[in-house]
Motif scaffolding. Structure first.
Motif, mmCIF file in Angstrom:
data_model
loop_
_atom_site.group_PDB
_atom_site.id
_atom_site.type_symbol
_atom_site.label_atom_id
_atom_site.label_comp_id
_atom_site.label_asym_id
_atom_site.label_seq_id
_atom_site.Cartn_x
_atom_site.Cartn_y
_atom_site.Cartn_z
ATOM 1 N N MET A 11 7.612 23.190 -6.679
ATOM 2 C CA MET A 11 6.611 22.148 -6.891
ATOM 3 C C MET A 11 6.114 22.131 -8.335
ATOM 4 S SD MET A 11 4.412 22.790 -3.407
ATOM 5 C CE MET A 11 3.355 21.363 -3.668
ATOM 6 N N GLN A 50 3.502 14.026 -11.336
ATOM 7 C CA GLN A 50 2.085 14.192 -11.037
ATOM 8 C C GLN A 50 1.225 13.539 -12.113
ATOM 9 O OE1 GLN A 50 0.655 15.933 -8.139
ATOM 10 N NE2 GLN A 50 -0.884 14.541 -8.958
ATOM 11 N N ALA A 60 7.650 20.057 0.527
ATOM 12 C CA ALA A 60 6.489 20.092 1.416
ATOM 13 C C ALA A 60 6.918 20.276 2.872
ATOM 14 C CB ALA A 60 5.674 18.804 1.257
ATOM 15 N N HIS A 119 -3.277 23.955 0.722
ATOM 16 C CA HIS A 119 -4.109 22.805 0.351
ATOM 17 C C HIS A 119 -5.051 23.160 -0.807
ATOM 18 C CE1 HIS A 119 -2.608 20.435 3.622
ATOM 19 N NE2 HIS A 119 -3.007 21.308 4.542
ATOM 20 N N ASP A 157 -3.236 22.764 -4.013
ATOM 21 C CA ASP A 157 -3.196 21.367 -4.474
ATOM 22 C C ASP A 157 -4.482 21.000 -5.215
ATOM 23 O OD1 ASP A 157 -0.714 21.103 -3.331
ATOM 24 O OD2 ASP A 157 -1.463 20.247 -1.457
ATOM 25 N N ASP A 158 -5.611 21.439 -4.630
ATOM 26 C CA ASP A 158 -6.891 21.151 -5.285
ATOM 27 C C ASP A 158 -6.992 21.843 -6.646
ATOM 28 O OD1 ASP A 158 -7.618 19.626 -3.107
ATOM 29 O OD2 ASP A 158 -8.718 21.254 -2.128
ATOM 30 N N GLN A 162 -4.508 22.558 -8.597
ATOM 31 C CA GLN A 162 -3.644 21.840 -9.529
ATOM 32 C C GLN A 162 -4.339 20.582 -10.051
ATOM 33 O OE1 GLN A 162 -1.430 24.251 -10.351
ATOM 34 N NE2 GLN A 162 0.078 22.591 -10.492
#
Length: 423
Positions: A14, A23, A82, A135, A138-139, A141
């Protein structure tokens, strides 16, 4: 632990350069669609009044379609990784791995069948926290990218402070061969030479785009000229400390910004220790005192919460702030542009009474302001094309006279030539 290891092993996929670029494109598309929404909502009255709703909505749809395309590419790039992580942490897969491992240990005699039950329960309980960490990743990042954008802003170098500040002697202002451009390819000001004497009002006039507002912003040192110098009291502004500079120069711009604070605090922004009597005196001079008394709590009313002010009222609050500062140099970017004629006359009389030894620079959009000035400087395409008193420039019949007559009647011209107040 095998499912957890598999899920963690997929994380680097990722973080490949292509995924990071996608992104960044996703973030940029989000910004564009947010900007289009804000622009549409803030300008809805203008858009509707001029029948531009379809065009404005079309811009929003374009931004939305752009976002959908970028989002789809981002999802396609991330979907396999994912999906692999979700599969590795799914309860059925974890149960399958534990059962296969447990069965192998049981058949080999390395584990009793009853001992397998705790591992089955532990395996099922382990997946949810690990998935939550995903999760959270992700936050983190998203936060990292946001911090990167903030750093870009913070890394913009501020105007340098002098290592050894020099105190100016007096408040005579000079612009010496000043050149300035917001970018290297386009100069806004081209070789401006100008002297502002103490005790005088200098008005800068000219058509839109001539560089008037840019010229104003050099005096409080919002920008430094690319060539030449702005000198105050014989000292280049770049050699004066910012604290000292703002004790000498105050300004009122056409685009007023008031704080969400009390009226008194807004007026006393530059002089926090000012008493209420001084604040009231400045408000009276700016012809805003009576309006303030009409507010719910007078001078203690919080602007933006307990009451709102019109454009002209906000401008007069800003003018009162500058008058309270009582600096020897005052810069006005048409401080009465939103005022009604009666208020404008009152403010002009107040400024006339305050002139004394003060150096005043006015960017004039109204010709009444020009008529009150001692010296008028006519700008065109970033250069000074004419300078002199209003009467001299009108009598000369040059570009200023043409500019004046495009706004005023012949009777007003005659009044100025006779030294009378124009009507």
């Amino acid at each position: 632990m095998i499912p957890v290891v598999l899920a963690v092993a997929l994380v680097p996929l990722m973080m490949t350069p292509s995924r990071l670029r996608e992104q960044e494109e996703f973030d940029a598309a989000m910004g564009r669609i947010a900007n289009s929404v804000v622009e549409f909502v803030q300008g809805i009255s203008v858009v509707k009044a001029f029948g531009g709703s379809e065009r404005a909505h079309r811009r929003f749809r374009t931004a939305a379609d752009d976002f959908v395309g970028i989002f789809s590419r981002w999802v396609r790039g991330m979907s396999l990784v994912a999906a692999g992580m979700q599969l590795a942490l799914s309860p059925p897969f974890v149960l399958l791995v534990v059962l296969i491992g447990g069965a192998a240990l049981i058949t080999s005699g390395g584990m009793a069948p009853a001992d397998l039950l705790p591992f089955l329960l532990l395996g099922l309980g382990l997946t949810a926290p690990v998935a939550a960490l995903g999760h959270g990743f992700d936050d983190m990042q998203a936060a990292r990218r946001a911090v990167g954008r903030i750093k870009e802003v913070l890394q913009v170098p501020p105007l340098p402070e002098p290592a050894h500040p020099v105190a100016p002697q007096g408040h005579r202002v000079e612009l010496r061969a000043v050149r300035f451009g917001y970018d290297a390819d386009h100069e806004v000001l081209r070789g401006i030479d100008l002297v502002l004497e103490p005790g005088t009002v200098t008005a800068v006039a000219g058509p839109s785009g001539s560089g008037k507002s840019t010229l104003v912003q050099l005096l409080p040192r919002f920008f430094d000229p690319s060539h030449g110098a702005v000198v105050l009291g014989g000292v280049d502004l770049r050699e004066i400390g910012s604290r000292e500079l703002y004790r000498l120069v105050s300004f009122v711009f056409q685009d007023v910004r008031l704080l969400r604070a009390s009226v008194a605090d807004n007026i006393a922004l530059s002089v926090p220790h000012a008493g209420r009597d001084d604040v009231v005196r400045a408000a009276r001079l700016a012809n805003i005192h009576d309006r303030i008394l009409e507010l719910p709590r007078g001078y203690d009313t919080v602007i933006g919460e307990e009451a709102g002010l019109s454009g002209g009222e906000a401008q007069r609050i800003s003018l009162a702030r500058a008058l309270l500062a009582d600096t020897p140099v005052l810069v006005l970017d048409e401080a009465t542009s939103f005022a009604d004629p009666q208020t404008e006359q009152a403010v002009r009389r107040a400024l006339a009474a305050l002139e004394g030894d003060r150096t005043i620079l006015v960017i004039a959009h109204r010709l009444e302001t020009v008529a009150d000035a001692d010296t008028v400087v006519m700008l065109e395409n970033g250069s000074v094309v004419e300078r002199g008193s209003p009467a001299e420039l009108l009598a000369r019949g040059g570009k200023f006279a043409t500019f004046w007559r495009s706004h005023r009647s012949v009777a007003a011209d005659d009044a100025v030539l006779r030294g009378e107040e124009p009507r």
